[in-house]
Scaffold this motif. Structure first.
Motif, PDB file in Angstrom:
ATOM      1  N   UNK A 129       0.822  -1.212   0.000  1.00  0.00           N
ATOM      2  CA  UNK A 129       0.000   0.000   0.000  1.00  0.00           C
ATOM      3  C   UNK A 129       0.855   1.261   0.000  1.00  0.00           C
ATOM      4  N   UNK A 130       1.885   1.296   0.854  1.00  0.00           N
ATOM      5  CA  UNK A 130       2.776   2.451   0.935  1.00  0.00           C
ATOM      6  C   UNK A 130       4.192   2.020   0.574  1.00  0.00           C
ATOM      7  N   UNK A 131       4.875   2.841  -0.185  1.00  0.00           N
ATOM      8  CA  UNK A 131       6.219   2.494  -0.644  1.00  0.00           C
ATOM      9  C   UNK A 131       7.256   2.681   0.455  1.00  0.00           C
ATOM     10  N   UNK A 132       8.253   1.815   0.434  1.00  0.00           N
ATOM     11  CA  UNK A 132       9.425   1.984   1.291  1.00  0.00           C
ATOM     12  C   UNK A 132      10.332   2.984   0.584  1.00  0.00           C
ATOM     13  N   UNK A 133      10.170   4.229   0.938  1.00  0.00           N
ATOM     14  CA  UNK A 133      10.733   5.327   0.145  1.00  0.00           C
ATOM     15  C   UNK A 133      11.291   6.385   1.079  1.00  0.00           C
ATOM     16  N   UNK A 134      12.406   6.952   0.697  1.00  0.00           N
ATOM     17  CA  UNK A 134      13.043   7.943   1.560  1.00  0.00           C
ATOM     18  C   UNK A 134      13.035   9.331   0.928  1.00  0.00           C
ATOM     19  N   UNK A 135      13.555   9.432  -0.279  1.00  0.00           N
ATOM     20  CA  UNK A 135      13.606  10.696  -1.004  1.00  0.00           C
ATOM     21  C   UNK A 135      13.928  10.401  -2.468  1.00  0.00           C
ATOM     22  N   UNK A 136      13.706  11.354  -3.371  1.00  0.00           N
ATOM     23  CA  UNK A 136      14.158  11.164  -4.755  1.00  0.00           C
ATOM     24  C   UNK A 136      15.688  11.144  -4.792  1.00  0.00           C
ATOM     25  N   UNK A 137      16.247  10.021  -5.206  1.00  0.00           N
ATOM     26  CA  UNK A 137      17.699   9.866  -5.178  1.00  0.00           C
ATOM     27  C   UNK A 137      18.303   9.762  -6.573  1.00  0.00           C
ATOM     28  N   UNK A 156       8.074  15.729  -7.043  1.00  0.00           N
ATOM     29  CA  UNK A 156       7.575  14.986  -5.885  1.00  0.00           C
ATOM     30  C   UNK A 156       6.472  15.748  -5.161  1.00  0.00           C
ATOM     31  N   UNK A 157       5.618  15.008  -4.477  1.00  0.00           N
ATOM     32  CA  UNK A 157       4.594  15.634  -3.651  1.00  0.00           C
ATOM     33  C   UNK A 157       5.161  16.071  -2.306  1.00  0.00           C
ATOM     34  N   UNK A 158       6.283  15.469  -1.917  1.00  0.00           N
ATOM     35  CA  UNK A 158       6.948  15.896  -0.687  1.00  0.00           C
ATOM     36  C   UNK A 158       8.409  15.476  -0.733  1.00  0.00           C
ATOM     37  N   UNK A 159       9.213  16.178   0.050  1.00  0.00           N
ATOM     38  CA  UNK A 159      10.622  15.844   0.254  1.00  0.00           C
ATOM     39  C   UNK A 159      10.880  15.920   1.751  1.00  0.00           C
ATOM     40  N   UNK A 160      11.647  14.968   2.272  1.00  0.00           N
ATOM     41  CA  UNK A 160      11.920  14.893   3.708  1.00  0.00           C
ATOM     42  C   UNK A 160      13.346  15.344   4.004  1.00  0.00           C
ATOM     43  N   UNK A 161      13.478  16.255   4.953  1.00  0.00           N
ATOM     44  CA  UNK A 161      14.794  16.703   5.402  1.00  0.00           C
ATOM     45  C   UNK A 161      15.048  16.142   6.799  1.00  0.00           C
ATOM     46  N   UNK A 162      16.106  15.363   6.908  1.00  0.00           N
ATOM     47  CA  UNK A 162      16.432  14.714   8.169  1.00  0.00           C
ATOM     48  C   UNK A 162      17.381  15.580   8.991  1.00  0.00           C
ATOM     49  N   UNK A 163      17.522  15.244  10.258  1.00  0.00           N
ATOM     50  CA  UNK A 163      18.403  16.006  11.142  1.00  0.00           C
ATOM     51  C   UNK A 163      19.856  15.874  10.690  1.00  0.00           C
ATOM     52  N   UNK A 164      20.581  16.963  10.813  1.00  0.00           N
ATOM     53  CA  UNK A 164      21.988  16.955  10.396  1.00  0.00           C
ATOM     54  C   UNK A 164      22.829  16.017  11.258  1.00  0.00           C
TER      55      UNK A 164
END
Length: 329
Positions: free
Chosen positions: A147-155, A251-259
């Motif tokens: 149902x939901x992709x195992x996805x992190x960001x456009x790479x 993309x519909x969204x992009x995720x920014x992780x902690x530095x």
């Protein structure tokens, strides 16, 4: 003694002057009328309607309705823009009061909208990324892994190509021990239609789901509000998919992780998104009913930068959000 002659001063315009003034006025008014007509013709026309064959499954899961098609306004449409503005305000209100926001990409329509999710701090690990949230709902709530992709960001690889649909889970404070409370869910779907008997273009929609009034704890969320619009191809004379194949809205969204996560090196493509100084956050985009089409823009960002993943979204929508993953922190 001679009396001074007195007489009335006779002023006014001659016939020639009146004719000249009338002529100049006519020229001026004519120029204004022509200019106004040109401006009116340049404005977006009153939107037409498109009968979009969404299919019974989408109609049911999108709106809880029956039928196989929807009559949808063709972009640009300012009535739908007003609904989108209302939904934006509701979304921001939901985010402000949230404990966590998780964005998950989808390839198909969403079929799971729970009001609560099993979770215990004694049994389950901390849910500090969308990937961990996805893994948890699969293991603890029985959600299909497809149902939901195992996805992190456009790479920049075919495996990480952004999905055309996404679900945004907004979690709130829970009154039930052992469960996470789902305050609302937003589904963003952009469906391309290319069939010979179908209208050519995209059906784009954003939908909010919330608890029913006086709903029981385990009742699923139901459709609350939203907007939908149909975008025709960017090429007005398109006759086949090849004429508008580059049209897209990802993309519909992009995720920014902690530095701080840079302490674990995972490659330049992933590490470029580890820029958040304090809290992880998202950039989120919704389709804009005021735009004429979803034609692609030129991406001018350097490939090594995170901007390369979303630079082409600039100028394509007025509905962009910066959303913290954990607003309550």
């Amino acid at each position: 003694m001679k009396h001074a002659r007195t007489g009335k001063f006779r002023g006014g315009f001659t016939s020639l002057e009146l004719v000249l003034v009338m002529f100049l006025s006519a020229v001026l008014i004519g120029a204004v009328v022509i200019s106004y007509g040109a401006l009116v013709r340049a404005q977006p026309k009153v939107s037409s309607m498109a009968s979009v064959p969404l299919g019974s499954a989408r109609v049911q899961h999108y709106y809880g309705a029956s039928g196989t098609s929807r009559n949808v306004p063709v972009a640009p449409h300012y009535g739908m823009l007003a609904l989108a503005e209302e939904l934006r305000e509701q979304f921001l209100h939901d985010v402000i009061s949230a404990t966590a926001v998780f964005c998950l990409p989808r390839e198909s329509h969403n079929t799971w909208r729970p009001s609560r999710i099993p979770w215990s701090s004694l049994e389950h690990e901390e849910l500090d990324t969308p990937q961990k949230f996805r893994a948890h709902v699969i293991a603890a709530a029985g959600v299909p892994a497809s149902l939901y992709r195992d996805y992190r960001n456009p790479l920049g690889t075919s495996e990480t190509t952004p999905s055309p649909n996404a679900t945004i889970f907004i979690l709130g404070f829970s009154k039930s021990e052992g469960h996470l409370s789902v305050s609302s869910i937003y589904d963003v779907d952009v469906v391309r239609f290319t069939g010979a008997a179908e209208p050519q273009g995209f059906h784009a929609s954003v939908k909010r789901y919330a608890p029913k009034p006086a709903a029981l704890d385990d009742e699923p969320l139901v459709y609350s509000s939203g907007y939908e619009v149909f975008f025709p191809p960017s090429n007005p004379v398109a006759r086949s998919l090849a004429d508008w194949s580059s049209d897209d809205f990802t993309p519909l969204f992009v995720t920014f992780e902690r530095s701080s996560r840079l302490s674990v090196r995972e490659g330049a493509a992933i590490d470029r998104f580890k820029t958040a100084a304090e809290r992880p956050f998202y950039f989120i985009w919704w389709p804009d009913p005021a735009m004429r089409h979803l034609g692609m823009q030129t991406n001018t960002a350097a490939p090594a930068t995170p901007q390369h993943a979303y630079n082409h979204m600039a100028g394509r929508t007025a509905f962009m959000f910066t959303v913290p993953m954990f607003p309550a922190l």
